[in-house]
Design an enzyme around this catalytic site. Structure first.
Site, mmCIF file in Angstrom:
data_model
loop_
_atom_site.group_PDB
_atom_site.id
_atom_site.type_symbol
_atom_site.label_atom_id
_atom_site.label_comp_id
_atom_site.label_asym_id
_atom_site.label_seq_id
_atom_site.Cartn_x
_atom_site.Cartn_y
_atom_site.Cartn_z
ATOM 1 N N HIS A 138 0.996 -1.182 0.017
ATOM 2 C CA HIS A 138 0.278 -0.101 0.448
ATOM 3 C C HIS A 138 0.846 1.476 0.215
ATOM 4 O O HIS A 138 0.954 2.068 1.080
ATOM 5 C CB HIS A 138 -1.076 -0.098 1.447
ATOM 6 C CG HIS A 138 -2.380 1.110 1.381
ATOM 7 N ND1 HIS A 138 -3.072 0.666 1.979
ATOM 8 C CD2 HIS A 138 -2.345 2.321 0.378
ATOM 9 C CE1 HIS A 138 -4.152 1.793 1.796
ATOM 10 N NE2 HIS A 138 -3.735 2.723 0.940
ATOM 11 N N HIS A 140 1.435 4.427 -1.773
ATOM 12 C CA HIS A 140 1.559 6.012 -2.633
ATOM 13 C C HIS A 140 2.892 6.708 -3.151
ATOM 14 O O HIS A 140 3.927 6.815 -2.249
ATOM 15 C CB HIS A 140 0.532 7.729 -1.864
ATOM 16 C CG HIS A 140 -0.415 7.056 -1.608
ATOM 17 N ND1 HIS A 140 -1.923 7.326 -1.603
ATOM 18 C CD2 HIS A 140 -0.946 6.277 -0.313
ATOM 19 C CE1 HIS A 140 -3.119 7.383 -1.139
ATOM 20 N NE2 HIS A 140 -2.476 5.970 -0.142
ATOM 21 N N LYS A 221 -6.812 -0.592 -8.986
ATOM 22 C CA LYS A 221 -6.997 -0.718 -7.342
ATOM 23 C C LYS A 221 -8.214 1.070 -8.075
ATOM 24 O O LYS A 221 -8.445 1.794 -8.682
ATOM 25 C CB LYS A 221 -5.817 0.814 -6.662
ATOM 26 C CG LYS A 221 -6.415 1.291 -5.855
ATOM 27 C CD LYS A 221 -6.766 0.831 -4.448
ATOM 28 C CE LYS A 221 -7.025 1.742 -2.931
ATOM 29 N NZ LYS A 221 -5.991 2.104 -2.754
ATOM 30 N N HIS A 223 -10.894 3.452 -5.519
ATOM 31 C CA HIS A 223 -10.852 3.875 -5.014
ATOM 32 C C HIS A 223 -11.898 4.824 -4.636
ATOM 33 O O HIS A 223 -11.884 5.549 -5.590
ATOM 34 C CB HIS A 223 -9.429 4.845 -4.519
ATOM 35 C CG HIS A 223 -8.920 6.091 -3.530
ATOM 36 N ND1 HIS A 223 -9.441 6.715 -3.153
ATOM 37 C CD2 HIS A 223 -7.603 5.751 -2.508
ATOM 38 C CE1 HIS A 223 -9.166 7.198 -1.849
ATOM 39 N NE2 HIS A 223 -7.938 6.202 -1.030
ATOM 40 N N HIS A 250 -10.005 0.365 -1.658
ATOM 41 C CA HIS A 250 -10.636 1.487 -0.636
ATOM 42 C C HIS A 250 -11.527 1.814 -0.920
ATOM 43 O O HIS A 250 -12.465 2.366 -1.514
ATOM 44 C CB HIS A 250 -9.268 2.904 -1.205
ATOM 45 C CG HIS A 250 -9.888 3.805 0.000
ATOM 46 N ND1 HIS A 250 -9.151 4.313 0.941
ATOM 47 C CD2 HIS A 250 -11.178 4.721 0.501
ATOM 48 C CE1 HIS A 250 -9.400 5.342 1.478
ATOM 49 N NE2 HIS A 250 -10.560 5.190 1.526
ATOM 50 N N HIS A 276 -6.986 -0.821 4.149
ATOM 51 C CA HIS A 276 -8.140 0.139 5.580
ATOM 52 C C HIS A 276 -9.298 -0.587 5.574
ATOM 53 O O HIS A 276 -10.286 -0.161 5.812
ATOM 54 C CB HIS A 276 -8.629 1.404 4.845
ATOM 55 C CG HIS A 276 -7.886 2.356 4.536
ATOM 56 N ND1 HIS A 276 -5.961 3.081 5.364
ATOM 57 C CD2 HIS A 276 -7.557 3.000 3.383
ATOM 58 C CE1 HIS A 276 -5.566 3.423 4.245
ATOM 59 N NE2 HIS A 276 -6.598 3.745 3.237
ATOM 60 N N HIS A 324 -7.059 13.593 1.833
ATOM 61 C CA HIS A 324 -8.177 13.916 0.672
ATOM 62 C C HIS A 324 -8.298 14.653 -0.090
ATOM 63 O O HIS A 324 -9.798 15.373 -0.316
ATOM 64 C CB HIS A 324 -9.290 12.720 1.483
ATOM 65 C CG HIS A 324 -8.658 11.561 1.410
ATOM 66 N ND1 HIS A 324 -8.593 10.184 0.744
ATOM 67 C CD2 HIS A 324 -7.679 11.025 2.272
ATOM 68 C CE1 HIS A 324 -7.923 9.415 0.949
ATOM 69 N NE2 HIS A 324 -7.927 9.443 2.460
ATOM 70 N N ASP A 364 0.842 2.599 3.878
ATOM 71 C CA ASP A 364 0.058 3.757 3.742
ATOM 72 C C ASP A 364 0.983 4.905 3.146
ATOM 73 O O ASP A 364 0.121 6.068 4.073
ATOM 74 C CB ASP A 364 -1.348 4.323 4.291
ATOM 75 C CG ASP A 364 -2.063 4.789 3.280
ATOM 76 O OD1 ASP A 364 -2.237 5.292 2.034
ATOM 77 O OD2 ASP A 364 -3.629 5.514 4.061
#
Length: 571
Positions: A138, A140, A221, A223, A250, A276, A324, A364
Site C-alpha cells: 500500500h 503512494h 486499485k 478508490h 478502498h 483500510h 484527501h 499507506d
C-alpha cells in the site's frame, strides 16, 4: 566426544534448540524449535575458525558447484519454516539451501548444494535473526525517497501507485493510464526495491482497464476518491479474473453508492484485497471491518492505527484532511473526516490482527501512514496485544512463537500471496529470491543490521567510511554496492501482468531490471493467508460502533507507552 556448557556454546555459535531470544525490549520471546546444523562441525568464519582452506572450505571445486554466499548459524524466523537454526546458502541471487554448509570432504552431514569453497563469501549469523524482507502493498508513490526509509526498516518490495506529489497520488494509490505507467516503470530502474504498479480500476467497460494491464501494471486499485462504485468494482474484478491480477479496494466512506453489504455483493465471491479494512484510513462508515469475515476477502490494514494508542484519534483527523484534499472550513469535509475516525473500531482492528482475522500490514506511505515503520508497528502491536490479551491459545507455555510468526506473516508471505509474487518472495525457502533481513535481537523490528537484496547487501548500518574500521561513529544507514549501478537492476524485480510480459514491455521500454509476471492472484482466498485465515462473524453497532466477534465484544484500551520506541530513537 568432548562437551561444553550451553552457555559456552551460545557464546561461540549462538543459541540452539530450546534456547529463547527476547525481541528488542518487547515482552515477546521466541524459542528455537530445531537446529539443522551438526554439533561439533559448525561452519564459522574468521581467524582460527573452521571456514578455512582445506577445512570447512573445499579448495578444489569451481564456482559452478559451490555457494556464492553463506549465512552461518543464523536463527531463521519465518512464517512457514517456524523458528529454526541453520546455515543459509545463496547462489545466483536465490536461496539454494537451508541446513548445514561446509566441506563434505572434511565435515559430516553437509546439505547437498551447500558446499563452501573458493568462490564463497560469508556472513556470520551466529547471534542474528534472519527474516524474509518485508513487502508493503500500500504505497503512494509520492516521493522516491520513501525507498530509503523502507529499506531502513527492512522492506524491499513496493506495490502501489502514483506519479509523485499530485493531489491524485496524495490521496490514491493509482498510476493512471499507459503514459504514466511507462514513465513510472522507467523511474523505478534506479530505485533499489522491487515494485509492482497499481492502475486505476475505475471504468464502465473493459478496455480502459485492459490497456493499463497491457501497459505493465501488476494490479488495479478502486478508490473512493475516484468513485468506488459497485459497477466499477464488478468491472475491475471481471477483467482481473480474465487477466490474473489482483484488485485492491478502498471503499465508499460516505455510503453514497451503497452500504458495506452492497459492496460485498459487488465482489460476487471473487478474490479482492481490501485496504483500510478497519476504516480510519477510509471505507464504509462505520462497518467496513465486517468484510474481514468473508472468505474471498484478503484484508489488510495500515500502520497509523497500529498499535492503538492514546494519540491515534487526534492525529488521524489532520491526516485525512491533507490526504484527501479536504477543507477544514467546509462543514461537510469536516464531517467526512470525523466519520472515519472511530476509537471503537480501531481498538477492534488491533484485536482482529491478534486473532488472525486481519491478514496483512501495510503503510499507506505519506498518505496517512509511515513507510519506514512497518516492521516496527508489527512488533509493537504484537507486544501490545500480548500485554492486553495475554498468551494466544496456540502459543506454547514458555514461548511466543505462534504469535510472533502470525505477525511476521502479515508483512512477508501473506502480502506476497495476495499480490501474486509468493513464487518469488515472502519467505525464507529454497528457490526464493534472496531478499533477506538480518537483525540483532535487541534491535529486532526497529533497525536491521543488513538488508540483502537479490543476494547482495544493498542497505546497511555503516560507520565513518574514512575510519579504520566499519564501526566508528557516526553510524547510519547507507546504500551498499547492491544498490548501485547495473547491480541494482540485476538484483531488483519489476512485477507486471502476464499480458504485459507477453507483449514485451521490458524490451519496448528498454527496462534493464528483472521483469517478472504476477500469477495466481485469482484462485486464492482467505484460507491461503498463512497463520491469519480466520473468518468469524463480525458485527458493528451502528450507534456505538462497538464491534463484536462471534458475539464477544472486541476491544482493548489505548496504550500509553509502546515497546521499541524512544529507547531506540533520538526523537
Amino acid at each position: 566426544m568432548p562437551t561444553i556448557s550451553r552457555q559456552e556454546y551460545v557464546g561461540l555459535f549462538g543459541p540452539t534448540t530450546g534456547d529463547k531470544i527476547r525481541l528488542g525490549d518487547t515482552n515477546l520471546f521466541i524459542e528455537i524449535e530445531k537446529d539443522l546444523r551438526g554439533y561439533g562441525d559448525e561452519s564459522v568464519y574468521g581467524g582460527g575458525k573452521s571456514l578455512r582452506d582445506g577445512m570447512g572450505a573445499d579448495n578444489r571445486m569451481t564456482s559452478e558447484n559451490i555457494l556464492d554466499l553463506v549465512i552461518t548459524s543464523v536463527t531463521i524466523l519465518d512464517a512457514r519454516q517456524g523458528v529454526i537454526k541453520a546455515d543459509v546458502g545463496i547462489k545466483g541471487g536465490r536461496i539454494v539451501g537451508i541446513g548445514k554448509s561446509g566441506n563434505p570432504n572434511m565435515m559430516n552431514g553437509v546439505t547437498p548444494g551447500m558446499v563452501v569453497g573458493v568462490s564463497t563469501d560469508a556472513i556470520s549469523g551466529e547471534h542474528l535473526i534472519l527474516t524474509a524482507a518485508g513487502i508493503d502493498t500500500h504505497i503512494h508513490f509520492i516521493s522516491p525517497q520513501q525507498v530509503e526509509h523502507a529499506l531502513s526498516n527492512g522492506v524491499t518490495t513496493f506495490f502501489g501507485g502514483g506519479v509523485g506529489p499530485t493531489d491524485g497520488t496524495n490521496g490514491t494509490t493509482v498510476t493512471a493510464g499507459p503514459w504514466h505507467i511507462h514513465r513510472m516503470l522507467r523511474a523505478f530502474e534506479s530505485l533499489p526495491v522491487n515494485v509492482g504498479i497499481l492502475g486505476k480500476g475505475h471504468a464502465a467497460v473493459a478496455m480502459p482497464l485492459v490497456e493499463q494491464i497491457k501497459a505493465g501494471v501488476a494490479g488495479l486499485k478502486v478508490h473512493e476518491d475516484w468513485g468506488a462504485t459497485n459497477s466499477a468494482l464488478r468491472n475491475a474484478l471481471r477483467v482481473a479474473d480474465e487477466m490474473d491480477i489482483q484488485v485492491a479496494v478502498h471503499t465508499d466512506s460516505l455510503n453514497e453508492g451503497g452500504y458495506v453489504e452492497d459492496t460485498i455483493d459487488a465482489f460476487e465471491g471473487r478474490t479482492i484485497h481490501t485496504f483500510h479494512t478497519e476504516g480510519a484510513g477510509g471505507g464504509h462508515a462505520p462497518d467496513i471491518i465486517k468484510v474481514a469475515s468473508q472468505m474471498n476477502v484478503l484484508p489488510s490494514s495500515t500502520n497509523p492505527t497500529l498499535p492503538y494508542g492514546i494519540n491515534s484519534q487526534a492525529e488521524l483527523f489532520d491526516m485525512i484532511m491533507v490526504c484527501h484534499n479536504l477543507n477544514p472550513k467546509v462543514p461537510a469535509d469536516v464531517a467526512f473526516s470525523e466519520s472515519r475516525v472511530r476509537p471503537e473500531t480501531i481498538a477492534a482492528e488491533n484485536v482482529l490482527h491478534d486473532m488472525g482475522v486481519l491478514s496483512m500490514f501495510s503503510s499507506d506511505s505519506q498518505a496517512m501512514g509511515r513507510v519506514g515503520e512497518n516492521w516496527l508497528r508489527v512488533m509493537q502491536t504484537a507486544h501490545a496485544m500480548k500485554a492486553a490479551r495475554g498468551k494466544l491459545p496456540e502459543d506454547a507455555a514458555h514461548n511466543d512463537n505462534f504469535r510472533v510468526l502470525r505477525y511476521v506473516a502479515k508483512i512477508t508471505i501473506n502480502p506476497a500471496i495476495a499480490q501474486g509474487i509468493s513464487h518469488v518472495l515472502g519467505s525464507v525457502e529454497v528457490g526464493k529470491m534472496a531478499d533477506l533481513v538480518l537483525w540483532e535481537p535487541r534491535f529486532f523490528g526497529v533497525k536491521p543490521k543488513l538488508v540483502i537484496k537479490g543476494g547482495m547487501i544493498n542497505w546497511a548500518v555503516m560507520g565513518d567510511p574514512n575510519a579504520s574500521l566499519p564501526t566508528p561513529q557516526p553510524t547510519f544507514y547507507r546504500p551498499m554496492f547492491g544498490a548501485l549501478g547495473k547491480t541494482l537492476q540485476e538484483t531488483c524485480v519489476t512485477f507486471v501482468s502476464q499480458a504485459a510480459m507477453e507483449l514485451g514491455v521490458k524490451e519496448s521500454l528498454g527496462l534493464e531490471r528483472q521483469v517478472m509476471a504476477v500469477h495466481n492472484c485469482r484462485a486464492i482466498s482467505k484460507k491461503d493467508m498463512v497463520r491469519n485465515a480466520e473468518t468469524p462473524t463480525i458485527e458493528v453497532d451502528a450507534e456505538t460502533f462497538a464491534v463484536r466477534v462471534n458475539g464477544e465484544y472486541a476491544t482493548v484500551k489505548p496504550v500509553r507507552t509502546v515497546a521499541l520506541n524512544q529507547r531506540y530513537f533520538f526523537s
